[in-house]
Design a protein around this motif. Structure first.
Motif, PDB file in Angstrom:
ATOM      1  N   ILE A 107      21.594  45.712 -31.938  1.00 15.47           N
ATOM      2  CA  ILE A 107      22.065  44.436 -31.383  1.00 15.47           C
ATOM      3  C   ILE A 107      23.438  44.667 -30.749  1.00 15.47           C
ATOM      4  O   ILE A 107      24.326  45.259 -31.365  1.00 15.47           O
ATOM      5  CB  ILE A 107      22.212  43.352 -32.483  1.00 15.47           C
ATOM      6  CG1 ILE A 107      20.945  43.261 -33.335  1.00 15.47           C
ATOM      7  CG2 ILE A 107      22.536  42.001 -31.854  1.00 15.47           C
ATOM      8  CD1 ILE A 107      21.085  42.326 -34.549  1.00 15.47           C
ATOM      9  N   ILE A 108      23.584  44.187 -29.520  1.00 15.11           N
ATOM     10  CA  ILE A 108      24.857  44.357 -28.814  1.00 15.11           C
ATOM     11  C   ILE A 108      25.318  42.979 -28.324  1.00 15.11           C
ATOM     12  O   ILE A 108      24.546  42.241 -27.709  1.00 15.11           O
ATOM     13  CB  ILE A 108      24.689  45.324 -27.617  1.00 15.11           C
ATOM     14  CG1 ILE A 108      24.184  46.692 -28.107  1.00 15.11           C
ATOM     15  CG2 ILE A 108      26.008  45.473 -26.853  1.00 15.11           C
ATOM     16  CD1 ILE A 108      23.949  47.732 -27.012  1.00 15.11           C
ATOM     17  N   SER A 109      26.575  42.659 -28.597  1.00 16.63           N
ATOM     18  CA  SER A 109      27.120  41.367 -28.143  1.00 16.63           C
ATOM     19  C   SER A 109      28.379  41.657 -27.342  1.00 16.63           C
ATOM     20  O   SER A 109      29.490  41.359 -27.773  1.00 16.63           O
ATOM     21  CB  SER A 109      27.439  40.475 -29.350  1.00 16.63           C
ATOM     22  OG  SER A 109      26.280  40.269 -30.116  1.00 16.63           O
ATOM     23  N   ASP A 110      28.186  42.299 -26.201  1.00 14.85           N
ATOM     24  CA  ASP A 110      29.333  42.730 -25.385  1.00 14.85           C
ATOM     25  C   ASP A 110      29.162  42.236 -23.953  1.00 14.85           C
ATOM     26  O   ASP A 110      29.297  42.993 -22.998  1.00 14.85           O
ATOM     27  CB  ASP A 110      29.422  44.271 -25.443  1.00 14.85           C
ATOM     28  CG  ASP A 110      30.610  44.806 -24.662  1.00 14.85           C
ATOM     29  OD1 ASP A 110      31.538  44.038 -24.408  1.00 14.85           O
ATOM     30  OD2 ASP A 110      30.588  46.004 -24.304  1.00 14.85           O
ATOM     31  N   CYS A 111      28.804  40.979 -23.811  1.00 12.09           N
ATOM     32  CA  CYS A 111      28.625  40.412 -22.480  1.00 12.09           C
ATOM     33  C   CYS A 111      28.802  38.898 -22.589  1.00 12.09           C
ATOM     34  O   CYS A 111      29.207  38.415 -23.650  1.00 12.09           O
ATOM     35  CB  CYS A 111      27.263  40.789 -21.898  1.00 12.09           C
ATOM     36  SG  CYS A 111      25.934  40.968 -23.104  1.00 12.09           S
ATOM     37  N   GLY A 112      28.507  38.177 -21.530  1.00 15.25           N
ATOM     38  CA  GLY A 112      28.784  36.734 -21.569  1.00 15.25           C
ATOM     39  C   GLY A 112      27.608  35.906 -21.089  1.00 15.25           C
ATOM     40  O   GLY A 112      26.632  36.427 -20.537  1.00 15.25           O
ATOM     41  N   TRP A 113      27.721  34.603 -21.322  1.00 14.30           N
ATOM     42  CA  TRP A 113      26.708  33.664 -20.828  1.00 14.30           C
ATOM     43  C   TRP A 113      26.888  33.510 -19.317  1.00 14.30           C
ATOM     44  O   TRP A 113      27.934  33.879 -18.760  1.00 14.30           O
ATOM     45  CB  TRP A 113      26.877  32.296 -21.494  1.00 14.30           C
ATOM     46  CG  TRP A 113      26.716  32.293 -22.990  1.00 14.30           C
ATOM     47  CD1 TRP A 113      26.248  33.309 -23.781  1.00 14.30           C
ATOM     48  CD2 TRP A 113      27.051  31.209 -23.872  1.00 14.30           C
ATOM     49  NE1 TRP A 113      26.253  32.920 -25.099  1.00 14.30           N
ATOM     50  CE2 TRP A 113      26.741  31.638 -25.187  1.00 14.30           C
ATOM     51  CE3 TRP A 113      27.560  29.923 -23.697  1.00 14.30           C
ATOM     52  CZ2 TRP A 113      26.933  30.819 -26.309  1.00 14.30           C
ATOM     53  CZ3 TRP A 113      27.759  29.106 -24.794  1.00 14.30           C
ATOM     54  CH2 TRP A 113      27.442  29.546 -26.091  1.00 14.30           C
ATOM     55  N   LEU A 114      25.866  32.933 -18.688  1.00 14.31           N
ATOM     56  CA  LEU A 114      25.950  32.711 -17.239  1.00 14.31           C
ATOM     57  C   LEU A 114      26.535  31.332 -16.931  1.00 14.31           C
ATOM     58  O   LEU A 114      27.102  31.095 -15.874  1.00 14.31           O
ATOM     59  CB  LEU A 114      24.539  32.834 -16.639  1.00 14.31           C
ATOM     60  CG  LEU A 114      24.412  32.739 -15.141  1.00 14.31           C
ATOM     61  CD1 LEU A 114      25.117  33.907 -14.456  1.00 14.31           C
ATOM     62  CD2 LEU A 114      22.941  32.720 -14.723  1.00 14.31           C
ATOM     63  N   SER A 115      26.332  30.421 -17.868  1.00  8.75           N
ATOM     64  CA  SER A 115      26.819  29.054 -17.671  1.00  8.75           C
ATOM     65  C   SER A 115      27.236  28.542 -19.053  1.00  8.75           C
ATOM     66  O   SER A 115      27.527  29.329 -19.936  1.00  8.75           O
ATOM     67  CB  SER A 115      25.687  28.193 -17.100  1.00  8.75           C
ATOM     68  OG  SER A 115      24.641  28.095 -18.063  1.00  8.75           O
ATOM     69  N   THR A 116      27.182  27.242 -19.243  1.00 13.62           N
ATOM     70  CA  THR A 116      27.522  26.722 -20.573  1.00 13.62           C
ATOM     71  C   THR A 116      26.335  26.857 -21.538  1.00 13.62           C
ATOM     72  O   THR A 116      26.457  26.526 -22.715  1.00 13.62           O
ATOM     73  CB  THR A 116      27.932  25.235 -20.487  1.00 13.62           C
ATOM     74  OG1 THR A 116      26.924  24.555 -19.751  1.00 13.62           O
ATOM     75  CG2 THR A 116      29.279  25.083 -19.808  1.00 13.62           C
ATOM     76  N   ARG A 117      25.195  27.300 -20.999  1.00 14.20           N
ATOM     77  CA  ARG A 117      24.013  27.474 -21.852  1.00 14.20           C
ATOM     78  C   ARG A 117      24.037  28.849 -22.523  1.00 14.20           C
ATOM     79  O   ARG A 117      24.289  29.854 -21.853  1.00 14.20           O
ATOM     80  CB  ARG A 117      22.751  27.405 -20.990  1.00 14.20           C
ATOM     81  CG  ARG A 117      21.895  26.189 -21.257  1.00 14.20           C
ATOM     82  CD  ARG A 117      21.050  25.983 -20.047  1.00 14.20           C
ATOM     83  NE  ARG A 117      19.922  26.921 -20.042  1.00 14.20           N
ATOM     84  CZ  ARG A 117      18.687  26.551 -20.289  1.00 14.20           C
ATOM     85  NH1 ARG A 117      18.425  25.299 -20.609  1.00 14.20           N
ATOM     86  NH2 ARG A 117      17.699  27.401 -20.208  1.00 14.20           N
ATOM     87  N   PRO A 118      23.727  28.919 -23.818  1.00 19.15           N
ATOM     88  CA  PRO A 118      23.652  30.217 -24.476  1.00 19.15           C
ATOM     89  C   PRO A 118      22.600  31.102 -23.799  1.00 19.15           C
ATOM     90  O   PRO A 118      21.623  30.597 -23.236  1.00 19.15           O
ATOM     91  CB  PRO A 118      23.211  29.870 -25.898  1.00 19.15           C
ATOM     92  CG  PRO A 118      23.509  28.433 -26.065  1.00 19.15           C
ATOM     93  CD  PRO A 118      23.427  27.796 -24.718  1.00 19.15           C
ATOM     94  N   ALA A 119      22.834  32.390 -23.852  1.00 17.72           N
ATOM     95  CA  ALA A 119      21.937  33.309 -23.141  1.00 17.72           C
ATOM     96  C   ALA A 119      21.554  34.492 -24.010  1.00 17.72           C
ATOM     97  O   ALA A 119      22.249  34.834 -24.966  1.00 17.72           O
ATOM     98  CB  ALA A 119      22.640  33.819 -21.885  1.00 17.72           C
TER      99      ALA A 119
END
Ligand SMILES: C[C@H](N)C(=O)N[C@@H](Cc1c[nH]cn1)C(=O)O
Length: 494
Positions: A209-221
């Motif tokens: 599992i990698i969490s090293d990026c961001g959402w595109l909008s206010t919606r979780p991605a």
């Protein structure tokens, strides 16, 4: 008649489960301030992996991450991954990689969370509104270098495990961590470490599992692809020292003029890469992808507004998303040796080195790109008939990564997002690079999911990087919920 036994057992299990989740959420909410303080301590360390003078800070950062995991009772190691060779030939110790393990139950899945605690450079003079290394809370946004990339997400994962422990709740899966300190400069040394530990540390890992990026909008991605990156140095060397441009200008063939000349042949003003062969390897956009992009909520005007431009290369959504995620691009980052201070120094720089990179997409191969770029630059340079010397080096060659979104990891991700945010998730790709992602997949053969908690406007790598308190805290809950969802994936799926 006796009531049926099975449904009531199921009822009990699901009730206990729901109750536990609520407790965990309450725990997270009531420990928010501690989480922010932990982030403050981490952001205060200038763990800039690109600046060799900051290497002691980076070592301290790795020790701090290891110590936090040790205090939680994890089996922690600081793995020596050797040295890096600097351009002048000197050797410098790489920051150790932190590995940790919580739980060792062979009846459970084992997930491995990867993250990094090195950061990009930042100086207040670059235009930051606050001191980049003093976490500052303004209207619920926590400003600081590395806050979103990637210190808060790493801490959120640690806090997720800590919450289960604090409430004496069994972790639903075994959790391993791999935390490195060289991601921002291409993850030097990590490939070899993963290969060396494939049959030991990684042998029982089911999912990464990698969490090293961001959402595109206010919606979780949920993220299913990243671009790779080939990073080049192009050095042009001429006279033996810098020269007065009035005294020598007009007689000398200037290295900077040569360099700008060849750089200008890399990409056209409309974004077309001019290096022969580069675009041939790029996988064509399929109809299915086109449809997926079409369905994604993405407001071009909002995007333009966010970054402060009034025109983009493309004007329709699908083109913008495709060029952000799944086509290559050339970026010229800077020129070392060039005069860049305020003022009007009148010099002819003797040696200048351009730094540029090409983001990689399926099915590009960094080894091939290295040859194409080197051959091309030498051929355009030769046409100039310059007496100066050109040297081209590829210093990072990171491959792109793409996941199968049909994998149960993604179903589990959607369920966790639904539980925490009560909304569906966007399935997106990431234009940036996580250099080690492809190695994890190729070497361990395990499936990866990227589960970002960073906001779309976090300003990664730029001035005023931030992580919102909301994303940090709700992200911690998301990770808690995700561990639970992953535990329910059938054991035969890898
Ligand atoms: C996506 C990740 N947070 C990130 O920003 N990665 C860096 C890694 C990199 C690539 N080349 C050199 N470093 C990035 O995409 O720039």
């Amino acid at each position: 008649m006796n009531p049926p036994v099975l449904p009531s057992i199921l009822l009990v299990i699901s009730t206990v489960h729901a109750f536990q989740y609520t407790e965990l959420v309450q725990y997270v909410d009531s420990h928010q301030e501690e989480y922010v303080e932990a982030l403050r301590d981490w952001v205060a360390i200038e763990s800039d992996s690109s600046n060799v003078l900051k290497r002691p800070d980076l070592h301290r950062m790795m020790d701090m991450a290891a110590q936090k995991l040790r205090l939680m009772g994890g089996t922690v190691e600081l793995v020596d991954i050797g040295e890096q060779e600097l351009p002048d030939g000197q050797m410098l110790a790489l920051p150790k990689v932190v590995t940790a393990q919580f739980g060792n139950d062979s009846n459970k899945h084992t997930v491995c969370v990867y993250g990094h605690v090195d950061v990009q450079p930042a100086k207040k003079e670059d235009g930051w509104a606050t001191d980049p290394y003093n976490l500052t809370d303004i209207n619920g946004n926590l400003y600081g270098r590395g806050a979103s990339d990637n210190k808060a997400p790493v801490l959120a994962w640690i806090h997720a495990v800590e919450a289960y422990q604090a409430l004496n709740m069994e972790l639903p899966v075994n959790v391993k961590f791999v935390i490195e300190g060289m991601e921002e400069t291409g993850s030097n040394g990590l490939d070899a470490m993963i290969l060396a530990q494939r049959d030991t540390f990684f042998s029982d890992v089911d999912y990464i599992i990698i969490s090293d990026c961001g959402w595109l909008s206010t919606r979780p991605a949920l993220t299913y692809g990243t671009r790779g990156n080939c990073y080049f140095f192009a050095e042009v060397e001429g006279p033996k020292q810098d020269l007065h441009s009035g005294v020598y200008g007009g007689t000398v063939i200037e290295p900077m003029t040569d360099l700008i000349g060849i750089l200008d042949t890399l990409i056209s003003p409309s974004g077309k890469i001019l290096i022969p062969g580069i675009r041939d390897a790029v996988a064509p956009l399929s109809d299915e992808e086109w449809r997926m992009y079409q369905d994604i909520q993405f407001d071009i005007d909002h995007y333009k507004n966010k970054i402060g431009v009034n025109q983009l290369m493309y004007s329709n959504k699908v083109d913008v998303l495709a060029h952000m995620w799944r086509y290559p691009t050339v970026t010229i980052h800077g020129i070392e040796g060039a005069f860049s201070d305020p003022g009007t120094k009148t010099v002819i720089p003797a040696k200048v080195t351009a730094k540029f990179s090409i983001r990689q997409v399926p099915n590009m191969d960094p080894a091939m790109v290295k040859k194409q770029v080197t051959d091309y630059l030498h051929s355009v340079f030769a046409k100039r008939k310059s007496p100066n010397a050109l040297k081209v080096t590829m210093v990072i060659g990171a491959k792109p990564w793409l996941a199968d979104t049909q994998h149960p990891l993604y179903e589990a991700g959607k369920a966790a997002v639904k539980r925490v945010f009560d909304t569906d998730s966007d399935l997106i790709r990431e234009g940036g690079t996580i250099p080690i992602a492809r190695t994890f997949q190729d070497v361990t053969g395990k499936s990866i999911i990227m589960m970002p908690i960073g906001g779309f406007d976090d300003g990664l790598h730029s001035q005023n990087e931030k992580m919102s308190r909301y994303n940090y805290i709700e992200g911690t809950k998301l990770f808690i919920a995700y561990l639970n969802e992953v535990s329910q994936i059938r054991k035969t799926t890898v």
